[in-house]
Design an enzyme around this catalytic site. Structure first.
Site: not given
Ligand code: GDP
Ligand code: IMO
Ligand code: MG
Length: 422
Positions: A13, A16, A40-41, A222
């Site tokens: 998270d 990416k 979840g991207h 991840q």
């Molecule tokens: P990922 O799994 O690495 O793609 O990240 P996620 O989408 O799960 O979580 C990142 C969250 O931060 C999302 O809600 C993005 O919209 C938000 N986000 C990404 N970059 C920035 C940033 O520079 N500033 C803010 N405020 N939000 C961001």
């Molecule tokens: P993105 O790509 C954050 C965590 C789960 C749990 C552990 C194992 O959005 O960054 P799993 O379902 O993979 O067997 O769970 O890994 N986890 C993540 N945490 N971002 C993710 O993906 C994750 N995918 C799995 O919360 O702790």
């Molecule tokens: Mg994510």
């Protein structure tokens, strides 16, 4: 022609999705190499928020095709949902999604085993319950279902019926109703017929396109500390999000990668269980959570929040060989008077800067912090590095020195244009 990889540098998270979206403008292929619907991207295009779980984020750029590599564990039902979501937004998926022949397939049985195991152990790991671990178990046990199995529905059904019997006999499904799995399987087979046409030899496609000079972006899911080999085991996912996973998960030699970008948040978050040295339980932690809106994009669970862990980030740069870092969510720190950065761990009265040496007892370490003055100014509209407040520039420089890696991209908001390159 360039090949760039985008890899999570912390516990996932990191942003990416946003960085892949930013970088994919002049890219022909975006490919994923591991994980599945646990990811979840999030990408914002104007007001529109799009969350992708399995399809690489490059699908949002109309000139881009996507590859779901052999290292992934693919859930056909989730994939069809995602394709429908995109089609409803007028984003074409036909001929733009390519699934490797040897990608592992997640079935309703694997998702049920994941749920049963988490329930029986009071959420030991806190998985996403997307069937990730059980599917990789079957892969490594050499009994897995692979994408090419989707091309022969009769033998697929035989394999699945046999797997369900094994799961029942081995008590893998305690507390789960078998009739509910059978219902889910009906939906699964429907999804299979919909996605079967997308299964193909992606290895040849990828290598031909690279030879033709097409730019490629590799999208990690991840993060480094969730890596099955190099992360905080057993509180990890079941794949290799680190750069080594690219070679095995796509058949793309690491030597081909020109630019290897670590995505690292300006602070730290983690979802699910497991050690987290810089986790905060005070008002600062609450502030990071509230301002950062730190809730999981896949499960909606609150993310645990803490200060930047310089030891973990440095380890991540080393293990992945990042050529640069993209620092995300800098704007979340805009209102903090003081910001802390962990520069050492203390354990049993001794200090260390080596994460691997204490990985097995990470829950016992105490973070030693350096305190940095905050900048107390909004950064979300800044367009050029030089316009950032001096203290924000100093913070970036400080983190870069700690990681011994240049920070070349700075993200200051969720939207496409809230980004600074230098
Ligand atoms: P990922 O799994 O690495 O793609 O990240 P996620 O989408 O799960 O979580 C990142 C969250 O931060 C999302 O809600 C993005 O919209 C938000 N986000 C990404 N970059 C920035 C940033 O520079 N500033 C803010 N405020 N939000 C961001
Ligand atoms: P993105 O790509 C954050 C965590 C789960 C749990 C552990 C194992 O959005 O960054 P799993 O379902 O993979 O067997 O769970 O890994 N986890 C993540 N945490 N971002 C993710 O993906 C994750 N995918 C799995 O919360 O702790
Ligand atoms: Mg994510």
């Amino acid at each position: 022609m360039a090949i760039t990889s985008v890899i999570g540098g912390q516990w996932g998270d990191e942003g990416k999705g946003k960085i892949v979206d930013f970088l994919s403008e002049n890219v022909g292929i975006v490919a994923r190499y591991q994980g599945g619907a646990n990811a979840g991207h999030t990408v914002y295009i104007g007001e529109q928020k799009i969350v992708l779980h399995q399809i690489p984020s490059g699908i949002l750029r109309q000139d881009c095709i996507t590859i779901m590599g052999n290292g992934m564990v693919l859930d056909p039902v989730g994939l069809v949902d995602e394709m429908n979501m995109l089609n409803n937004l007028n984003i074409e998926t036909k001929n733009r999604i390519h699934i490797a022949l040897n990608t592992s397939i997640v079935t309703p049985i694997h998702k049920a085993i994941d749920r049963a195991s988490e329930t029986a152990t009071n959420n030991r790991i806190g998985t996403t319950c997307k069937g990730i671990g059980p599917t990789y178990v079957d892969k490594y046990n050499r009994v897995g279902i692979r994408a090419f199995d989707l091309l022969n529905i009769k033998s697929l059904k035989e394999k699945i019926t046999a797997r369900l019997k094994v799961a029942e006999n081995n008590n893998e499904l305690i507390g789960i109703s078998i009739s509910s799995i059978k219902l889910e399987l009906e939906e699964f087979y429907k999804a299979v017929t919909q996605i079967a046409p997308y299964v193909k030899d992606t290895f040849t496609l990828l290598h031909e396109q690279i030879k033709n000079g097409v730019n490629v972006l590799v999208e990690g899911a991840q993060g480094t500390l969730l890596d099955i080999d190099h992360g905080t085991y057993p509180f990890v996912t079941s794949s290799n999000p680190t750069s080594g996973g690219i070679t095995t998960g796509l058949g793309l030699p690491i030597s081909k990668i020109d630019r290897n970008i670590g995505i690292i948040k300006a602070y730290t978050t983690r979802v699910g269980k497991g050690p987290f040295p810089t986790e905060l339980f005070d008002d600062d932690g609450k502030q990071l959570s509230n301002i950062g809106n730190e809730f999981g994009a896949t499960t909606g669970r609150p993310r645990r929040c803490g200060w930047f862990d310089g030891i973990a980030a440095k380890y991540s740069c080393q293990i992945n060989g990042f050529t640069e870092v993209a620092l995300t969510k800098l704007d979340i720190l805009d209102t903090f008077e003081e910001i802390k950065v962990c520069v050492e761990y203390e354990i049993n009265g001794k200090t260390t800067k080596s994460l691997p040496s204490v990985m097995h007892r990470l829950d016992e370490v105490k973070p030693i912090y350096e305190t940095i003055p905050g900048w107390n100014k909004p950064t979300c509209e800044v367009e050029h590095f030089n316009e950032l407040p001096l203290r924000a520039k100093e913070y970036i420089g400080y983190l870069s020195d700690l990681m011994e890696t240049p920070i070349k991209i700075i993200s200051i908001g969720p939207e496409r244009n809230q980004i600074i390159s230098r």
